[in-house]
Write a protein that holds these residues in place. Structure first.
Motif, mmCIF file in Angstrom:
data_model
loop_
_atom_site.group_PDB
_atom_site.id
_atom_site.type_symbol
_atom_site.label_atom_id
_atom_site.label_comp_id
_atom_site.label_asym_id
_atom_site.label_seq_id
_atom_site.Cartn_x
_atom_site.Cartn_y
_atom_site.Cartn_z
ATOM 1 N N ARG A 112 9.391 38.165 -28.336
ATOM 2 C CA ARG A 112 8.871 39.457 -27.950
ATOM 3 C C ARG A 112 10.772 39.932 -28.270
ATOM 4 O O ARG A 112 11.709 39.125 -27.310
ATOM 5 N N LYS A 113 11.298 41.084 -28.674
ATOM 6 C CA LYS A 113 12.632 41.875 -28.521
ATOM 7 C C LYS A 113 12.445 43.200 -28.156
ATOM 8 O O LYS A 113 11.093 43.509 -28.006
ATOM 9 N N LYS A 114 12.969 42.875 -26.716
ATOM 10 C CA LYS A 114 12.925 43.527 -25.855
ATOM 11 C C LYS A 114 13.408 44.495 -26.666
ATOM 12 O O LYS A 114 14.353 44.969 -27.472
ATOM 13 N N THR A 115 13.227 46.085 -25.942
ATOM 14 C CA THR A 115 13.378 47.148 -26.382
ATOM 15 C C THR A 115 12.700 47.871 -25.657
ATOM 16 O O THR A 115 12.660 47.585 -24.282
ATOM 17 N N ARG A 116 13.596 49.283 -25.487
ATOM 18 C CA ARG A 116 14.369 50.374 -24.252
ATOM 19 C C ARG A 116 13.157 51.618 -24.352
ATOM 20 O O ARG A 116 13.061 52.090 -25.285
ATOM 21 N N PRO A 117 12.817 52.052 -23.294
ATOM 22 C CA PRO A 117 11.955 53.225 -24.283
ATOM 23 C C PRO A 117 12.643 54.624 -24.225
ATOM 24 O O PRO A 117 13.888 54.089 -23.648
#
Length: 145
Positions: A112-117
């Protein structure tokens, strides 16, 4: 070794029938007149350490997926007693083993690629939290001044 003695699971994964060991045991539960006479349940043993048709990574994933059905020595034990005949229980146990190995043969999902809100979603969440907070503060006792 002929091709008909193998159970093909994936393109490079197969189970050799010589690696399967079956023992017929008496099934538990109700069964009528034959319950204490006929051994219809099957106990299928598959030694993953000796199986030549399993690549190393598939072997490790199979043992991990098997959970409590795998022994410390890497032998997977599957008991099948759903049906009233030996042949159907035998096929059921084999099908369950093939399904387990097929699931282990699937490539693992990509990480999973970490994403920011987004800034807007953070602001909306904080505004909703503040609103809930004020509603809960209003539930306090009413003071008579």
């Amino acid at each position: 070794m002929t091709e008909d003695r193998r159970i093909r699971v994936a393109s490079n994964v197969f189970i050799d029938e010589d690696d399967l060991e079956e023992a017929f045991i008496r099934a538990s539960g109700p069964g009528g007149q034959n319950v204490n006479k006929v051994a219809t349940a099957v106990q299928l043993r598959f030694d993953t350490r000796r199986a030549a048709g399993l690549p190393e990574e598939v072997r490790d994933r199979t043992i991990r997926l098997a959970g409590q059905r795998a022994t410390k020595d890497g032998v997977i034990v599957i008991e099948a007693s759903r049906f009233r005949t030996q042949e159907r229980n035998r096929q059921d146990a084999r099908d369950r083993l093939v399904a387990l190995v097929a699931k282990a043969a699937e490539p693992p999902p990509p990480p999973r690629k970490k994403t920011r809100p987004t800034k807007g979603s953070v602001e909306r969440r904080l505004k909703a939290k503040a609103g809930r907070s004020t509603i809960k503060k209003m539930r306090g006792r009413v003071s008579e001044d």
